[in-house]
Design an enzyme around this catalytic site. Structure first.
Site: not given
Ligand code: TPP
Ligand code: MG
Lengths: 573, 158
Positions: A55, A117-118, A167, A477
């Site tokens: 979802e 439930f749910q 429902k 990042m």
């Molecule tokens: C759902 C979620 N969890 C954690 C983060 C923290 N976060 C921001 S950028 C990043 C790294 C992303 O890595 P990747 O998808 O390999 O992209 P890259 O930066 O290597 O281009 C993380 C863990 C986030 N933004 N969203």
């Protein structure tokens, strides 16, 4: 099609209303509380239901569709876990002001509150992340509630609205009556800007020697790009844009300055520092844009136009607040602008000098593959005409820097919430809405795995999405911040040992896949992918592991303290 | 500075929750909130007491307005208005202080609503400031239990 006055059950009313709201696609997933709806859906031919595999995927698809087309995205999920799975996607749409209507099934009215439930109190859960939400308590209220939901989602500042449908309501019947108009006394957004304020803005603009337009996503959702272009060119005012504002003004025009803020261009941020007039339109002075607020645009008289009064004076105190629709603001401004204007050439020359001083570049010395090259090359091969979707991370920021966005509704990205996993489903959603332009996804190797199940949806529906996987074997990042600010302790960001073979993953889903690990193979793979339209195609770009996105304004720092390069990151400029 | 804000909202389930949740989500101070039906049964009036600098209060007012269920938001602080709060308080009662307590009740124009062998319950109506003073003055006699309604306020008529 049924007409008003007929007796229909709740499920039939549901589809009748969607029909009248001109809904083309529903992104959904069935379940116990929705059995009646799916029974009715079985014979609905004019509204297409897209079966997702999670979802959350449905919500991002709906948002991708909405951002690409400007029409509201529609989601349909069952109660309990189906509903709670939509939370991230709703929060994302809320932060980025995307129009979306989420329909959730709910346990029968008589069981609500019994830990049935749910059962989940999804209205309670989503109250702070929706523009508004409803629990339908009587089948006679269903049609008007759906009407209100679409009206709220698309009027004023767009946003997600949730309708919870027990429902028993979907099973019981009443005389169908679709209200043509809707009036909500507590919801009267201001569209028309106050003329005195606009005239005052015009006077300020005419007199400014160093004006700067600071443009946000509001200009795109208000469809005001044409007016913006006319104003900027007529008045010779440079334009800097937020991540969501990219494409509002053509990136290949000399007055375009690209993005401002944390990973914005050096010249944009310098211009913010030095401008004497800042005209913010449909932007909200987010902390990723302003850095330290006290030192943001210190010399500027600040004009702020926004449809949402709460955005005005929230983060930054402005001198001239103008509440109203961006298109109305810009169009009125054009009408009242005086003939005479200041000579802006010295200002533009100053900006150009900054541009020459610190351009956006990347190393192309060796034969290794860099993300910047991939994005640059895709930009070139698509002539900036693609609908570009991104996930979250380094690749997202490089997309903002190296893809030249020419048209509005060309970048679809998770800005406010920064949701990894947004990209793939959003790209699929965009592809449902846009058939005459290529839909390109730049996605990290981390984020790709967060909604990888939606590859099924793309393959099954033959959506020609170009999945450009930027595989640096790292949560790039986060790795960058660890390198710069956390003593190079690469704690849990190295995915090198655990990443799957993405080509095999794609192929297992029935998705065509290629691999590229040097500039020449990358160039060829991009060409091949752009030419392939028989469903999705994935290219696994094995890019260098330790690249960094510059320039960078450290979080909370002044934008004059940009880090410009990796060699001596402590050097402040 | 303290502000007293009057909000007309749709008399619907969840309206109070939306307002309270908005205050906590945005980190606004919420000293008291009270709600009740108005002359129009479809509309409820909320009275909110909050504190903050002008810029914060202006955000509070805008965020309140932004909620779909709010119909009208008025900052009564700088307008002519009447503000009242109800205090119900049960005190320990003993022969030695009985007399003083009754005298104070008269001073504060309170009413005795219940009296038992060892306790007395009184009601006092007044501005929140007066209620604060009342509580301070009675505290030494031993407050067993106390309930405040939160302020309600309304514009003064023409
Ligand atoms: C759902 C979620 N969890 C954690 C983060 C923290 N976060 C921001 S950028 C990043 C790294 C992303 O890595 P990747 O998808 O390999 O992209 P890259 O930066 O290597 O281009 C993380 C863990 C986030 N933004 N969203
Ligand atoms: Mg990565």
């Amino acid at each position: 099609m049924h007409s008003s006055g007929q007796t229909l059950n709740g499920s039939e009313i549901f589809f009748e209303c969607l029909r009248r709201e001109n809904v083309e696609y529903i992104f959904g997933y069935p379940g116990g509380s929705l059995l009646k709806v799916y029974e009715t859906l079985h014979d609905v031919k004019d509204i297409h239901h897209i079966l997702v595999r999670h979802e959350q995927g449905a919500t991002h698809m709906a948002e991708g569709y909405a951002r690409a087309t400007g029409k509201p995205g529609v989601v349909l999920v069952t109660s309990g876990p189906g509903a709670t799975n939509t939370v991230t996607g709703i929060a994302n749409a809320y932060m980025d002001s995307s129009p979306m209507v989420v329909f959730t099934g709910q346990v029968p009215s008589s069981l609500i509150g019994n830990d049935a439930f749910q059962e989940a109190d999804i209205v309670g859960i989503t109250r702070p992340i929706t523009k508004h939400n409803f629990l339908v308590k009587d089948v006679r209220e269903l049609a008007i509630t759906i009407r209100k939901a679409f009206f709220l989602a698309t009027t004023g500042r767009p946003g997600p609205v949730l309708v919870d449908m027990p429902k028993d309501i979907l099973n019981s019947s009443c005389v169908f009556d679709f209200p043509e108009t809707v009036d909500i006394r507590g919801f009267k957004p201001t569209f028309k800007c106050h003329i005195n304020q606009v005239e005052k803005a015009a006077q300020k603009i005419a007199k400014a020697k160093r004006p700067l337009l600071y443009i946000g996503g509001g200009v795109i959702s208000a469809e005001a790009s044409e007016e913006l272009r006319t104003l900027a060119i007529q008045q010779n005012i440079p334009v800097t844009m937020t991540l969501q504002g990219l494409g509002a003004f053509p990136g290949n025009h000399p007055l375009s300055m690209g993005m401002l803020g944390m990973h914005g261009t050096y010249w944009s941020n310098q211009a913010v520092n030095k401008c004497d007039l800042l005209i913010a339109v449909g932007a909200r002075f987010d902390d990723r844009v302003t850095g330290k607020v006290d030192t943001f645009a210190p010399q500027a008289y600040k004009i702020h136009n926004d449809i949402d009064p709460t955005n005005v004076d929230k983060n930054i105190k402005v001198d001239l607040p103008i509440v109203g629709d961006a298109k109305n603001f810009l169009a009125t401004l054009l009408e009242v602008m005086p003939e005479n204007k200041e000579n802006r050439e010295p200002w533009l020359a100053e900006i150009n000098a900054w541009r020459v001083q610190c351009p956006l570049t990347y190393s192309s010395e060796d034969d290794s593959l860099r993300t910047e090259f991939v994005i640059d090359e895709v930009s070139r091969q698509t002539s900036g005409n693609a609908v570009v979707v991104t996930d979250v991370g380094q690749h997202q920021m490089w997309t903002s820097q190296f893809y030249t966005f020419i048209n509005p509704r060309s970048i679809i990205t998770s800005g406010g919430l920064g949701t990894m996993g947004f990209g793939l489903p959003a790209a699929i959603g965009a592809a449902f809405g846009i058939k005459d332009r290529p839909v390109v996804l730049f996605c990290g190797d981390g984020g790709f795995m967060m909604n990888v199940q939606e590859l099924v949806t793309a393959v099954h529906n033959k959506m020609p999405v170009k999945i450009f996987l930027i595989n640096n074997s790292f949560l790039g990042m986060v790795r960058q911040w660890q390198e710069l600010f956390h003593q190079e302790k690469y704690s849990f960001t190295d995915l090198g040992d655990s990443n799957p073979d993405f080509v095999k993953v794609a192929e297992a889903f029935g998705c065509k896949a290629l691999k590229a690990d040097n500039p020449e193979s990358a160039r060829l793979a991009i060409t091949e992918a752009l030419a392939y339209n028989d469903g999705p195609i994935l290219v696994d770009f094995r890019v260098v592991k330790k690249d960094m996105v510059f320039p960078m304004v450290p979080a909370g720092g002044s934008i004059s303290d940009m880090l410009l390069a990796r060699l001596n990151p402590k050097t402040m400029v | 500075m303290k502000h007293i804000i009057s909000v007309l909202v749709e008399n619907k389930f969840g309206s109070l929750n939306r307002v309270a949740a908005m205050f906590s989500a945005r980190g606004f101070n919420l000293e008291s909130i009270s709600i009740g039906e108005t002359e129009d049964t479809e509309i409820s009036r909320m009275t909110i007491v909050t504190r903050g600098e002008d810029q914060i209060i202006s955000q509070v007012l805008k965020q309140l307005n932004r909620l779909v269920d709010t119909i009208k938001v008025t900052d009564l602080t700088r307008q002519p208005h009447v503000e009242r709060e109800l205090l119900l308080m049960t005190l320990k009662l003993s022969k030695t202080v009985q007399h003083e307590i009754f005298e104070l009740i008269t001073v504060f124009k309170g009413k005795v609503v219940d009296i038992k062998q060892k306790s007395i319950t009184i009601e006092v109506i007044g501005s929140p400031d007066k209620i604060n003073t009342t509580i301070d003055i009675f505290r030494p006699y031993g407050i067993k239990e106390l309930a405040r309604s939160g302020a309600v306020a309304i514009h003064r008529g023409e």
